[in-house]
Design an enzyme around this catalytic site. Structure first.
Site, mmCIF file in Angstrom:
data_model
loop_
_atom_site.group_PDB
_atom_site.id
_atom_site.type_symbol
_atom_site.label_atom_id
_atom_site.label_comp_id
_atom_site.label_asym_id
_atom_site.label_seq_id
_atom_site.Cartn_x
_atom_site.Cartn_y
_atom_site.Cartn_z
ATOM 1 N N HIS A 426 0.828 -1.208 0.000
ATOM 2 C CA HIS A 426 0.000 0.000 0.000
ATOM 3 C C HIS A 426 0.867 1.264 0.000
ATOM 4 O O HIS A 426 0.624 2.200 -0.757
ATOM 5 C CB HIS A 426 -0.934 -0.008 1.221
ATOM 6 C CG HIS A 426 -1.726 1.257 1.342
ATOM 7 N ND1 HIS A 426 -1.296 2.321 2.113
ATOM 8 C CD2 HIS A 426 -2.886 1.648 0.760
ATOM 9 C CE1 HIS A 426 -2.171 3.307 2.009
ATOM 10 N NE2 HIS A 426 -3.146 2.924 1.201
ATOM 11 N N CYS A 772 34.490 4.036 -25.221
ATOM 12 C CA CYS A 772 33.684 3.875 -24.004
ATOM 13 C C CYS A 772 34.444 4.362 -22.776
ATOM 14 O O CYS A 772 33.998 4.165 -21.653
ATOM 15 C CB CYS A 772 33.260 2.414 -23.823
ATOM 16 S SG CYS A 772 34.641 1.275 -23.679
#
Length: 813
Positions: A426, A772
């Site tokens: 919840h 990279c």
């Protein structure tokens, strides 16, 4: 013919999504699916809806409508005591009033039809379905009541009335005011549906989107044992299954990740009617609540449901779906579906990055992060809902668990932290909708934190949420992605943590230029691969050694291995599974773009830090130049461990269907080393003979890679420049040494000459060439130099992608 207001009951097969005003969102969706998707093979239990017309008739005929209006007039929902008092009066009045005879007869008759189909006193679930409920933008999560294992016409009538009364719980009244719904405009329908005996099996929820990042290409399924109420209540942490939609469409199971939850209790039928909590046997607790086959079947149904409702809405409509497995028959069922309410209304094409400006060394508390924001404030620990009056706006709510009664204060919290619960509890559902950072399942927040102390709640750093002491400044960057220009140079991104992948997938990057295995190994696996391969041998050694120090060391390693791999008989399979799931998450996030995954490039000192590492790793004076990269892979001392990496890569490409993954070999000193590595890869199923589409790249980070580029490019399909190591080895700089770091960097002319040369050589051979390393992320002028040289792609750190695109676009003009 009766008008809609005079029809008190409608069977699901006669209900469609157009009936939302008469049967509410939940029942309208159920009827729509029952009518259209059962013929497509989706299993949905039958039942009927008690209409909003019946609700209005009940209130009008008994005078309750006037009583409700009068009682609610002038209410201030922020006055908790007044809210509680008025809500209680209305509920009591409804429960004391008898349903009109004509409504009772209609309900009993419809229940009688169900008895003909399912048997005398058929067990049903009785659920509320408000006419403003389950619409995009308002989830009404748990606002009204649900009653399970209801049996017999008298009990069904009583449960129906209790559902009607629940339209006026404190939380429901408060929620309607916050969402701008009038109390008189919202009506209530009640759904009566055949119970699925999930108390004897499992149940859960599924989302056709990743709820944290909004990533659309996955179905995320949560599962627990027993009835599903404990998921939302947060009593247990569910199992999680992530299924890749494009792989499902290709006929594969598509499961790219599985995580075992903590399912120590479950909700089952009580012999006296209703439900009760019982313990889960230990052997079941350590098993998954769904098989792989069941997971794939559920995911396919979820995609069918999403496609149906998307077609109805005329746009992509992610769905929030409840499922249940019948323990008597072994069948799976869909029991509810509603629009997913957070990402349905999110601003498209906007990417927001929350970042702490400085990070404390150690968080006080950690748990499961919900959302990707940061919040801070003064802690307020509330152990019981009766203490919510003490809560002040802007405080951090810390509690064991929440339910809908807590919502009046949740909406004014700066952040929410709970001891219990998972991503579908919840607290998680409501905080997502409210846009509040939330950390659930911490285990000990109510004990570790104190009321009044200031904290910062960080949900912006992946799956793990962290709570730090003190107010730490943070920044929020908003990027409008649609306004970004296209570039000829392909911009990719470097990714280490799979937890970040779905969020980073929203960046305007065309794939991953460097996916690092080291983060997965260090953070998820934590054990040296050889220790897993030789687990049984280690146990024998521990049992037979006469050296007490060795026995202590071995027993410590064995204990750690067993703790991390509890559910695995074959310990090396744990290594393969964790690697494969990590790789798959990264690959899925950027599919169909290329995702270049570098094989492990730990140095010996880094491998030694893993559990069991000291048994297998030498102590080297200079690990940077030692036993690392390709030289490990064909060495008899590491060959089998490298085989596990190959198996993981193969599984991702073949079983999971993520063929956009390209393996890359790091720190390959000679062409001969390259050939040896490819041979080991082939032995483990990764070869062009077996898979004609397979490409393998090599890191270009040693001067020999450039000097002998022609030889390397005969062996490999392309090169990715590692500027960090290339600079170190060209200039003779130890990149870990602060003493020499000021001498030069990647922008040195010698390094740039080598970079320029390798780009030319790769282009001449029509082979891939990208970068990279850190350089283009750190130095915008270096990125512009790479554009001038005609590099094919640049892979950047995530936080530099947007600004580098702008800079490169300007240069390309």
């Amino acid at each position: 013919m009766k008008n809609k207001e005079e029809v008190f009951v409608i069977p699901f097969e006669e209900v469609s999504i157009a009936d939302v005003q008469n049967v509410g969102g939940k029942n309208a969706a159920l009827g729509e699916m029952y009518k259209n998707l059962v013929p497509k093979g989706v299993s949905i239990p039958g039942g009927f809806a008690v209409t909003a017309g019946a609700y209005r008739h009940f209130l009008k005929k008994t005078g309750l409508d006037k009583y409700v209006k009068e009682t609610i007039r002038g209410l201030d929902t922020h006055n908790i005591a007044d809210l509680q008092s008025r809500g209680r009066k209305i509920r009591n009045a409804i429960l004391k009033t008898k349903l009109p005879k004509e409504i009772e007869e209609a309900v009993v008759s419809a229940y009688g039809e169900m008895e003909k189909k399912y048997g005398k006193n058929v067990d049903v679930a009785v659920r509320s379905s408000a006419t403003a409920e389950d619409l995009p933008g308002a989830s009404f999560a748990g606002q009204q009541e649900t009653f399970l294992n209801v049996s017999g016409p008298k009990s069904v009538l009583e449960a129906t009335k209790r559902c009607i009364a629940s339209l006026f719980t404190d939380r429901a009244i408060s929620y309607r005011v916050d969402k701008g719904f009038s109390h008189t405009d919202v009506a209530l329908s009640v759904g009566v549906q055949k119970m699925v005996r999930s108390d004897m099996a499992s149940s859960g929820v599924a989302f056709t989107i990743d709820t944290e990042s909004g990533f659309e290409n996955v179905v995320v399924i949560n599962g627990i044992y027993g009835l599903g109420e404990f998921i939302v209540q947060g009593k247990v942490i569910p199992d999680e299954f992530i299924v890749f939609k494009p792989s499902l469409k290709e006929g594969k199971e598509g499961i790219i990740a599985k995580k075992l939850g903590k399912k120590n209790v479950k909700l089952v039928y009580s012999m006296l009617g209703g439900t009760k909590q019982v313990s889960v046997p230990k052997n079941e607790e350590k098993a998954f609540s769904l098989s792989d086959e069941e997971t794939a079947k559920l995911a396919r149904w979820c995609v069918i449901i999403e496609e149906h409702f998307s077609k109805h809405h005329g746009r992509f409509q992610p769905m929030d779906i409840e499922w249940a497995k019948d323990g008597k028959t072994g069948e799976l069922f869909i029991v509810q579906a509603r629009p997913e309410t957070v990402h349905s209304v999110e601003e498209e094409g906007v990417y927001r990055e929350y970042k702490l400006k400085k990070k404390e060394a150690v968080p006080v508390v950690k748990g499961i992060s919900v959302g990707s924001k940061i919040g801070s404030g003064s802690v307020r620990i509330i152990r019981d809902v009766r203490g919510i009056h003490d809560f002040k706006k802007g405080e951090v709510l810390v509690t064991e668990i929440t339910d809908p009664d807590w919502e009046p204060i949740m909406k004014i919290a700066s952040a929410i932290v709970t001891d219990k619960g998972g991503r579908t509890s919840h607290a998680a559902i409501v905080s997502r909708e409210l846009g509040i950072p939330c950390v659930v399942g911490t285990g000990n927040a109510t004990g570790a934190l104190k009321t009044g102390e200031e904290v910062t709640v960080d949900c912006a750093s992946g799956e793990t949420g962290a709570i730090y002491r003190g107010i730490i400044p943070f920044s929020v960057e908003t990027h409008k992605l649609k306004a970004l220009p296209e570039t000829k140079t392909k911009i990719m991104v470097n990714v280490g943590s799979p937890d970040e992948a779905f969020r980073l997938g929203r960046l305007p990057a065309k794939g991953v230029g460097l996916g690092r295995l080291e983060f997965i190994i260090a953070s998820y696996i934590r054990i040296h691969p050889n220790a897993l391969i030789e687990y049984k041998e280690l146990k024998k050694r521990a049992a037979h050694t006469k050296n007490s120090d060795e026995r202590r060391t071995l027993n410590r390693i064995i204990k750690d291995i067993e703790a991390y791999t509890e559910e695995y008989e074959d310990k090396s399979r744990f290594y393969v599974d964790e690697l494969a799931e990590g790789i798959a998450k990264i690959a899925a996030a950027f599919w169909p773009h290329d995702v270049i995954i570098r094989f492990s490039d730990f140095k010996t000192n880094e491998y030694r830090k893993l559990v069991g590492g000291e048994l297998y790793e030498p102590e080297e004076e200079n690990p940077m130049l030692g036993w690392r990269g390709a030289s490990r892979y064909y060495d008899p001392k590491f060959r089998d461990a490298f085989g596990l990496e190959c198996k993981a890569m193969l599984r991702v490409r073949e079983e999971m269907g993520l063929e956009n993954v390209i393996p890359m070999v790091p720190f390959c000193r000679t062409p001969d080393e390259g050939k040896k590595v490819l041979e080991i890869m082939a032995e483990n199923g990764l070869s062009k003979k077996k898979d004609k589409d397979l490409k393998t790249y090599v890191m270009c980070e040693i001067p020999s890679n450039i000097l002998l580029a022609d030889e390397f490019l005969k062996i490999f399909d392309g090169m990715s420049i590692g500027s960090n190591d290339l600079t170190q080895l060209t200039l003779g700089l130890d990149r870990d040494s602060a003493s020499v770091s000021k001498i030069s960097n990647e922008k040195d002319e010698s390094v740039k000459k080598l970079v320029s040369e390798i780009i030319k050589k790769c282009k001449r051979k029509k082979k891939y060439v990208g970068i990279c390393g850190q350089a283009p992320s750190d130095y915008p002028d270096f990125a512009q130099f790479l554009v001038d040289q005609g590099i094919e792609s640049m892979s950047l750190n995530p936080d530099t992608v947007v600004k580098t695109i702008m800079s490169i676009a300007e240069k390309e003009k």
